[in-house]
Design a protein around this motif. Structure first.
Motif: not given
Length: 432
Positions: A409-432
């Motif tokens: 997961i490289d954050l270079r192209c992800i706006p800092a404002a979307a870091d929370g969304q990204l964390a939520t998406a990873i958490t959901r993937a881990q729980e799937a």
């Protein structure tokens, strides 16, 4: 016993539901009826009870969008990602698109109320202000269209001289020689794959020669025992024989950028003697898909007057977004390109603290045929590779890089404002 399918709601009754009425502000009638039939078909197949048809339809209407394209969080570290639509637009360009979506004075003189001849004047002025070496500018649909127009208008019925080392193929099997040959111009191939000299160009000029073409290879490098001819020397050869010099740079870098020291730029090529330089709008420029031609007033006038220019012209949305990109603040592409590695590391470590994983060094890339193999030092979060499919199927969709048995997961192209969304998406993937 009564067949339960008799209890499936009628189409007319379903079309009168409040959920359908609300959906009509977003969806067309054809799409709504498709969803109605799909819900009814599930009931007929016994997948849901007849009483579930209406709730099923309401849920489908609520999640259905009028466009099939899905927004994606680009966690690959590749800035200009062709499979993701290349450059993400700036806020200024997005606002310009919204404004231009309605009626605008694209070909109207508001003073007289008559049709004007100034289509694209704003984008042209913005480009000329950004590239002082250009005498005039023209915008068409994409980079391939720009090359098609230039070679047709300047060389149809004759030959174009080009080095064999520049006869490139780019994505999806698109080959530059095949494009040029459709214009009615023949290709005069010179030199070898790895070495071409000034004498090769001079010796190739005949009575049929109409132009010299130099193409930046963009998406690959030839290293080792190599030689090529630069624009200044090609200018001298072109002058000796009275030929126009076309330079296709592709990536759309307007001026030199110290982060990409080996990437050619439009302003330098024009100052070195190119008659016309061709570039794409949706690569390093960071704008919409467009073909940009900058050059001498005489050459650009010739291109504008060619009948093909009408067929290849850019629409109002492209012109608006391009003007806003050039005139506006820094684009997402420029921000990702110049991102501070330490800031990137801090964000990555914060993400790791939330979702786990290891922070590892990871080089980003320009992508889209720009600065091939040039590393952009940075960092990434290393997670188990098994998470990648769940991330691609999640909400929001996350596209990681799968490399050497890891999900990066490289954050270079992800706006800092979307870091929370990204964390939520990873958490959901881990729980799937």
């Amino acid at each position: 016993m009564e067949d339960p399918r008799r209890r499936i709601p009628r189409t007319d009754d379903l079309l009168r539901l409040p959920a359908v009425t609300a959906a009509r502000t977003r969806l067309g009638e054809t799409r709504i009826r498709e969803l109605v039939r799909a819900a009814q078909a599930r009931a007929r197949a016994g997948e849901i009870a007849p009483e579930q048809v209406a709730p099923e339809l309401a849920a489908a209407l609520d999640t259905t969008r009028p466009v099939s394209l899905t927004p994606v969080l680009n966690a690959t570290g590749v800035i200009v990602h062709t499979n993701l639509g290349r450059a993400p637009l700036s806020d200024a360009a997005r606002r310009a698109l919204s404004d231009a979506a309605g009626y605008v004075d694209v070909e109207l003189d508001l003073t007289t109320g008559l049709r004007s001849g100034t289509r694209g004047a704003g984008a042209r002025a913005a480009l000329l202000a950004a590239v002082p070496a250009a005498g005039d500018a023209l915008v068409v649909g994409n980079g391939a269209a720009a090359l098609l127009l230039a070679t047709t208008a300047l060389a149809a019925g004759g030959e174009v001289i080009i080095s064999r080392g520049e006869l490139i193929e780019i994505g999806a099997g698109f080959r530059l020689p095949e494009l040029i040959e459709t214009t009615g111009a023949g290709l005069r191939e010179i030199g070898a794959t790895n070495r071409t000299h000034p004498a090769d160009y001079s010796a190739a000029v005949t009575a049929r020669t109409r132009a010299i073409l130099k193409v930046h290879p963009s998406n690959y490098l030839v290293s080792g025992f190599t030689a090529s001819v630069g624009v200044p020397e090609l200018r001298r050869i072109a002058d000796e024989h009275g030929l126009p010099l076309i330079v296709d740079l592709g990536s759309g870098l307007l001026r030199p950028d110290p982060v990409l020291p080996d990437e050619p730029d439009i302003d330098t090529a024009l100052r070195a003697g190119a008659d016309v330089v061709i570039a794409s709008g949706d690569k390093l420029l960071g704008g919409p898909q467009a073909g940009i031609l900058l050059g001498t007033p005489e050459i650009i006038t010739t291109l504008k007057k060619h009948p093909l220019a009408r067929a290849l012209r850019a629409d109002k949305l492209t012109l608006a977004a391009l003007e806003a990109t050039v005139s506006g603040a820094s684009t997402p592409v420029q921000q990702a390109l110049h991102l501070d590695p330490e800031h990137l590391r801090d964000r990555t470590e914060q993400l790791a603290a939330e979702v786990g994983g290891d922070v590892v060094a990871h080089d980003g890339r320009v992508g889209g045929g720009g600065a091939p193999e040039h590393p952009l030092p940075g960092w990434a979060l290393r997670l188990p590779t098994e998470l990648a499919p769940a991330l691609r199927a999640g909400d929001p969709v996350v596209l990681p890089r799968v490399h050497q048995g890891a999900c990066l997961i490289d954050l270079r192209c992800i706006p800092a404002a979307a870091d929370g969304q990204l964390a939520t998406a990873i958490t959901r993937a881990q729980e799937a």
